[in-house]
Scaffold this active site. Structure first.
Site, PDB file in Angstrom:
ATOM      1  CE1 TYR A 123      46.442   0.653 -58.180  1.00 48.61           C
ATOM      2  CE2 TYR A 123      45.326   1.802 -59.969  1.00 48.61           C
ATOM      3  CZ  TYR A 123      46.348   0.978 -59.524  1.00 48.61           C
ATOM      4  OH  TYR A 123      47.262   0.477 -60.408  1.00 48.61           O
ATOM      5  CG  PHE A 409      54.291   9.693 -60.451  1.00 49.13           C
ATOM      6  CD1 PHE A 409      54.037   8.480 -59.821  1.00 49.13           C
ATOM      7  CD2 PHE A 409      53.487  10.791 -60.149  1.00 49.13           C
ATOM      8  CE1 PHE A 409      53.007   8.368 -58.898  1.00 49.13           C
ATOM      9  CE2 PHE A 409      52.452  10.685 -59.220  1.00 49.13           C
ATOM     10  CZ  PHE A 409      52.213   9.478 -58.596  1.00 49.13           C
TER      11      PHE A 409
END
Length: 409
Positions: A123, A409
């Site tokens: 990322y 999450f």
């Protein structure tokens, strides 16, 4: 072949999720986990890439509010469930999903994007920096003793049903959210996440247990944990597996840690995903016997540099001009003057000479106050153009407590 990227239709969710499961090893999620993730899915914010009728890429974003230094709760897209089918690598699918997500977040007025990474190397090229670490440890309770603060004996403990005590535990969690950068305000539905306890993930441990800490009849803390029994030739050798520990003050936390470290028939306490500056480390008699280990936890990406830097406060006065590089989101590129202190901040475009040169990735890493700009400079990731600017900005960006992501999450 051509692929199509589109917003996920509810009728496609099962096929979409099966592709995600396959990308993460092919082991199906427990039914209760799958049900929760479907219920939490914000379909207008979830994307699928399709090759004909075949789903070959997945990505989503949750609507979060994340605490930043100063205590403000800032809107952020919680990037999640990202995968690309192994048969469709190197076709730009991941890049197209990252592009669409960041464009959508900007259009929605969300200055931040956050994520946890299964593979951290992915990322950085999209502007995400590691902004918070977490700690895991194994406390050898046969060798380690706790020295607790005065008043600990005034905290009473009682066992409670995990589900029945959920509402009061969530109220206490909400009180703690503004106190530490990185914490996520749990919106409706997310109170179910701490209750997940699939039997297939217990690996021989008990169902999840809950202990409440009270003072003068008021809840001041709680812990969720499990016990994994074990025996060896010398006797009991079980482990306490800690899921959550929350306390309103150091005394309440100490009472909970003392309890967890004294559960009968156990020899160790295993903790995962804890704040790197958590107080129990200063209560134990021998931290070496606790084997603390750090791991990257939360990645932050500034979607709108000006709005993001204005949303937090600074622990010392700062007046600095950043030269920001951001090839993936070019609207952030250029010079920004940040002025601020503990009361507030302004960050606007400027033509003034730059004091510090860095990319948006470094700004994301430093944003929550846990990663020092000076540390990034020592790796060549931040360049000082005006003497003294690096120290000034590094001190201002800091946080008195380490940022922490309380759950995935």
């Amino acid at each position: 072949m051509t692929t199509e990227l589109r917003v996920l239709d509810p009728t496609e969710w099962d096929r979409w999720f099966a592709v995600l499961e396959l990308a993460f090893g092919g082991v199906p999620e427990a039914p209760e986990e799958k049900e929760l993730w479907r219920d939490l899915t914000e379909f207008e914010r979830f994307l699928g890439v399709w090759d004909g009728d075949l789903c070959v890429g997945t990505a989503g974003a949750f609507s979060f509010r994340v605490t930043v230094p100063g205590g403000a709760s800032v809107r952020a897209g919680g990037v999640t469930m990202v995968s690309v089918a192994g048969t469709h690598r190197r076709r730009g699918i991941l890049t197209s999903m990252m592009r669409r997500q960041l464009d959508d977040l900007r259009a929605a007025g969300e200055p931040l994007a956050v994520l946890t990474a299964s593979e951290p190397e992915i990322y950085g090229r999209f502007g995400y920096g590691i902004a918070a670490y977490s700690m895991r440890a194994t406390i050898d309770t046969t060798r380690v003793r706790l020295s607790v603060p005065e008043g600990t004996d005034g905290v009473s403990l009682r066992l409670a049903d995990v589900t029945e005590s959920s509402a009061v535990c969530e109220e206490l969690y909400a009180k703690l959210v503004p106190a530490r950068p990185g914490m996520i305000a749990r919106l409706p539905g997310w109170e179910r996440q701490p209750l997940l306890d699939p039997a297939q993930h217990r690996e021989g441990a008990s169902p999840k247990l809950c202990v409440l800490a009270e003072r003068d009849g008021e809840l001041v803390g709680f812990a969720h944990y499990a016990v994994k029994p074990d025996w060896n030739f010398a006797g009991a050798d079980g482990a306490v597996q800690v899921h959550q520990v929350m306390g309103l003050d150091p005394v309440a936390e100490a009472a909970l840690w003392r309890y967890l470290c004294s559960v009968d028939l156990t020899a160790r306490v295993r903790v995962y995903g804890r704040p790197v500056d958590e107080g129990w480390q200063h209560l134990v008699s021998d931290v070496r016997r606790c084997e603390p280990t750090l791991r990257d936890a939360l990645f932050v990406r500034l979607v709108e540099v000006g709005a993001a830097l204005e949303a937090r406060t600074y622990q010392a006065p700062v007046d600095v001009v950043f030269e920001v590089a951001d090839a993936f989101c070019p609207w952030n590129e250029g010079r920004w003057r940040l002025t601020g202190d503990a009361k507030g901040a302004s960050c606007v475009r400027t033509s003034d000479p730059a004091d510090l040169e860095l990319s948006v990735r470094e700004l994301g890493a430093a944003y929550l106050g846990g990663i020092s700009l000076a540390s990034l400079a020592s790796a060549g990731r931040v360049r000082e153009l005006c003497e003294g600017a690096l120290v000034e900005a590094s001190v201002a960006f800091g946080s008195p407590v380490a940022p922490w992501l309380p759950h995935g999450f």
